[in-house]
Design an enzyme around this catalytic site. Structure first.
Site, PDB file in Angstrom:
ATOM      1  CG  ASP A 157      -1.991  -1.094   1.182  1.00  0.00           C
ATOM      2  OD1 ASP A 157      -1.898  -1.987   0.319  1.00  0.00           O
ATOM      3  OD2 ASP A 157      -2.897  -1.072   2.043  1.00  0.00           O
ATOM      4  CG  ASP A 180      -6.758   0.168   1.349  1.00  0.00           C
ATOM      5  OD1 ASP A 180      -7.281  -0.958   1.401  1.00  0.00           O
ATOM      6  OD2 ASP A 180      -6.933   1.038   2.229  1.00  0.00           O
ATOM      7  CG  HIS A 231     -11.276   1.384   0.401  1.00  0.00           C
ATOM      8  ND1 HIS A 231     -11.353   0.083   0.821  1.00  0.00           N
ATOM      9  CD2 HIS A 231     -10.367   1.986   1.209  1.00  0.00           C
ATOM     10  CE1 HIS A 231     -10.521  -0.095   1.849  1.00  0.00           C
ATOM     11  NE2 HIS A 231      -9.907   1.040   2.099  1.00  0.00           N
ATOM     12  CG  HIS A 239      -8.292   5.380   3.004  1.00  0.00           C
ATOM     13  ND1 HIS A 239      -9.267   5.202   3.960  1.00  0.00           N
ATOM     14  CD2 HIS A 239      -7.768   4.146   2.774  1.00  0.00           C
ATOM     15  CE1 HIS A 239      -9.315   3.927   4.298  1.00  0.00           C
ATOM     16  NE2 HIS A 239      -8.425   3.252   3.584  1.00  0.00           N
ATOM     17  CE  LYS A 253      -4.011  -4.241   1.518  1.00  0.00           C
ATOM     18  NZ  LYS A 253      -4.713  -3.141   2.182  1.00  0.00           N
ATOM     19  CB  CYS A 272      -2.211  -2.798   5.454  1.00  0.00           C
ATOM     20  SG  CYS A 272      -3.910  -2.163   5.368  1.00  0.00           S
TER      21      CYS A 272
HETATM   22 ZN   LIG Z   1      -8.412   1.226   3.518  1.00  0.00          ZN
END
Ligand SMILES: [Zn+2]
Length: 189
Positions: A18, A60, A62, A79, A104, A143
């Site tokens: 990340d 990451d 989202h 974020h 993810k 993470c």
């Molecule tokens: Zn996140």
């Protein structure tokens, strides 16, 4: 300070967790000194390339209104929203062109902190003949921690590259390091 326990070799891989704009300075969920992981990670990416060791980079990723966001009752400010500027990898991170990405945080029903959490990543590692993970990135107490614990649980050997990670909070970072060590991760600088 660079103390390398051994050189990277066949059966190893490098996992970059990340290292995205939103987790670096000026980002929506900036980790203090997050940018400082880029230079050491670039060195490690160089070692990996020299020794033909695979490199994986997670992101990451989202959906809008993800359940981990404050407005949805979650723990974090919004974020790394899919396709947004902040979700991009840090521009100075020298990821190889054939990088394998682990995406993810896409699920609607839960967050995924670990690179192993329902991504199928352990199956990919086994197919690639990987036995040991060298891991760095952001954030150490979230993470990176979750990924290291899952890697150990999956039976991989784990080396945490200490100067290539930063925590959200210093206190949680030292706790995270202790639990990673206790469960068998080795710390390298
Ligand atoms: Zn996140």
């Amino acid at each position: 300070m660079t103390e390398i326990i051994r050189q990277l070799e066949k059966g190893d891989c490098l996992v970059v967790v990340d290292v995205q704009k939103d987790f670096c300075s000026g980002g929506l969920l900036a980790v203090k000194a997050g940018d400082e992981v880029v230079a050491p990670l670039n060195r490690w990416i160089g070692f990996a390339r020299e020794r033909d060791v695979p490199v994986y980079a997670s992101r990451d990723w989202h959906p809008q209104r993800h359940l981990s966001f404050h407005e949805q009752g979650g723990k974090w400010p919004p974020h790394c929203i899919q396709d947004s500027e902040g979700a991009h990898f840090h521009p100075d991170l020298m990821l190889p062109p054939d990088i394998v990405r682990i995406t993810k945080g896409v699920r609607f029903d839960q967050d995924q902190n670990s690179v192993f959490d329902q991504t199928g990543f352990s199956a990919q590692l086994r197919r690639d003949g990987v036995k040991s993970l060298w891991i760095g990135g952001l954030a150490e107490d979230v993470c990176v921690l979750a990924s290291v614990l899952d890697a150990l649980e999956e039976g991989f050997e784990v080396f945490l590259i200490k100067d290539a990670t930063r925590p959200v909070s210093a206190d949680a970072g030292s706790k995270a390091e202790k639990s990673m060590k206790r469960l068998g991760a080795r710390i390298v600088f």
